[in-house]
Design a protein around this motif. Structure first.
Motif, PDB file in Angstrom:
ATOM      1  N   VAL A  14       5.404 -20.354  66.383  1.00 34.09           N
ATOM      2  CA  VAL A  14       5.475 -19.478  67.555  1.00 34.09           C
ATOM      3  C   VAL A  14       5.281 -18.017  67.154  1.00 34.09           C
ATOM      4  O   VAL A  14       4.542 -17.273  67.825  1.00 34.09           O
ATOM      5  CB  VAL A  14       6.813 -19.682  68.299  1.00 34.09           C
ATOM      6  N   LEU A  15       5.921 -17.596  66.082  1.00 34.32           N
ATOM      7  CA  LEU A  15       5.787 -16.204  65.652  1.00 34.32           C
ATOM      8  C   LEU A  15       4.372 -15.890  65.153  1.00 34.32           C
ATOM      9  O   LEU A  15       3.875 -14.785  65.347  1.00 34.32           O
ATOM     10  CB  LEU A  15       6.823 -15.879  64.581  1.00 34.32           C
ATOM     11  N   MET A  16       3.718 -16.884  64.550  1.00 35.01           N
ATOM     12  CA  MET A  16       2.342 -16.683  64.112  1.00 35.01           C
ATOM     13  C   MET A  16       1.429 -16.472  65.334  1.00 35.01           C
ATOM     14  O   MET A  16       0.599 -15.554  65.356  1.00 35.01           O
ATOM     15  CB  MET A  16       1.860 -17.888  63.304  1.00 35.01           C
ATOM     16  N   ILE A  17       1.628 -17.277  66.375  1.00 33.98           N
ATOM     17  CA  ILE A  17       0.830 -17.129  67.598  1.00 33.98           C
ATOM     18  C   ILE A  17       1.132 -15.793  68.270  1.00 33.98           C
ATOM     19  O   ILE A  17       0.220 -15.090  68.731  1.00 33.98           O
ATOM     20  CB  ILE A  17       1.098 -18.319  68.550  1.00 33.98           C
ATOM     21  N   ALA A  18       2.415 -15.418  68.326  1.00 32.75           N
ATOM     22  CA  ALA A  18       2.791 -14.144  68.940  1.00 32.75           C
ATOM     23  C   ALA A  18       2.187 -12.968  68.181  1.00 32.75           C
ATOM     24  O   ALA A  18       1.711 -11.996  68.798  1.00 32.75           O
ATOM     25  CB  ALA A  18       4.306 -14.020  69.000  1.00 32.75           C
ATOM     26  N   ASN A  19       2.164 -13.029  66.864  1.00 34.11           N
ATOM     27  CA  ASN A  19       1.574 -11.950  66.066  1.00 34.11           C
ATOM     28  C   ASN A  19       0.065 -11.856  66.282  1.00 34.11           C
ATOM     29  O   ASN A  19      -0.505 -10.760  66.323  1.00 34.11           O
ATOM     30  CB  ASN A  19       1.892 -12.125  64.586  1.00 34.11           C
ATOM     31  N   LYS A  20      -0.597 -13.009  66.424  1.00 30.41           N
ATOM     32  CA  LYS A  20      -2.037 -12.994  66.699  1.00 30.41           C
ATOM     33  C   LYS A  20      -2.303 -12.383  68.072  1.00 30.41           C
ATOM     34  O   LYS A  20      -3.271 -11.641  68.256  1.00 30.41           O
ATOM     35  CB  LYS A  20      -2.602 -14.408  66.633  1.00 30.41           C
ATOM     36  N   MET A  21      -1.435 -12.705  69.035  1.00 34.40           N
ATOM     37  CA  MET A  21      -1.604 -12.136  70.369  1.00 34.40           C
ATOM     38  C   MET A  21      -1.377 -10.626  70.353  1.00 34.40           C
ATOM     39  O   MET A  21      -2.095  -9.873  71.022  1.00 34.40           O
ATOM     40  CB  MET A  21      -0.644 -12.813  71.357  1.00 34.40           C
ATOM     41  N   LYS A  22      -0.395 -10.170  69.592  1.00 33.04           N
ATOM     42  CA  LYS A  22      -0.151  -8.727  69.467  1.00 33.04           C
ATOM     43  C   LYS A  22      -1.334  -8.036  68.792  1.00 33.04           C
ATOM     44  O   LYS A  22      -1.705  -6.919  69.148  1.00 33.04           O
ATOM     45  CB  LYS A  22       1.122  -8.468  68.661  1.00 33.04           C
ATOM     46  N   ALA A  23      -1.918  -8.709  67.794  1.00 33.10           N
ATOM     47  CA  ALA A  23      -3.063  -8.122  67.098  1.00 33.10           C
ATOM     48  C   ALA A  23      -4.271  -7.995  68.018  1.00 33.10           C
ATOM     49  O   ALA A  23      -5.112  -7.105  67.833  1.00 33.10           O
ATOM     50  CB  ALA A  23      -3.422  -8.967  65.883  1.00 33.10           C
ATOM     51  N   ASN A  24      -4.376  -8.841  69.020  1.00 37.83           N
ATOM     52  CA  ASN A  24      -5.486  -8.796  69.966  1.00 37.83           C
ATOM     53  C   ASN A  24      -5.185  -7.910  71.178  1.00 37.83           C
ATOM     54  O   ASN A  24      -5.926  -7.932  72.153  1.00 37.83           O
ATOM     55  CB  ASN A  24      -5.854 -10.203  70.437  1.00 37.83           C
TER      56      ASN A  24
END
Length: 154
Positions: A14-24
């Motif tokens: 979940v945190l990996m997906i959230a970080n990718k979303m923040k990066a985008n």
């Protein structure tokens, strides 16, 4: 969260997906992530989720706090399952730590009877490996020795 997954793996995903979303460029606050995690847990965590929602304010709860409380619950659940398995009684051949010492029937403690422990009662015992202390033959005890009867010795 899928059945059989543990909390650490799920939070990492979940945190990996959230970080990718923040990066985008997506704006992800901790409150949103905490609520999504609570909604997506398996039914075995339902009562923990309800208690977290009732007792804690999810708007101020951090992801680390949520993860630690869910980890504690998961470890307790795993501990109960291991305890249940530890209480199962199985029958059959059990490996002995010093079987080489007991083959001749001599030894110390409860090992000479082929068991020990508490509350198991008498179990069938094969006297094929028992050695008589009088004639040193296998298959009987000294008080059952045939040599005693023949020679008249005590």
């Amino acid at each position: 969260m899928k059945e059989g997954k543990n909390i650490d793996d799920y939070f990492a995903k979940v945190l990996m997906i959230a970080n990718k979303m923040k990066a985008n460029g997506e704006r992800m606050e901790q409150m949103v992530i905490v609520e999504k995690i609570l909604r997506s847990l398996t039914p075995k965590f339902d009562y923990v989720v309800f208690s977290i929602i009732e007792l804690n304010n999810t708007t101020t709860m951090s992801i680390d706090d949520l993860q630690s409380s869910l980890l504690v619950h998961e470890q307790r659940m795993r501990g109960y399952k291991e305890e249940e398995q530890a209480l199962k009684v199985t029958s059959g051949d059990k490996p002995r730590a010093r079987e080489f010492d007991r083959l001749d029937g001599r030894g110390r403690g409860r090992g000479s009877y082929g068991g020990g422990g508490r509350g198991r009662g008498r179990q069938p015992f094969d006297k094929a490996f028992v050695e008589c202390f009088r004639c040193h033959k296998l298959g009987h005890y000294q008080y059952q020795c045939f040599k005693k009867r023949a020679s008249g010795a005590p």
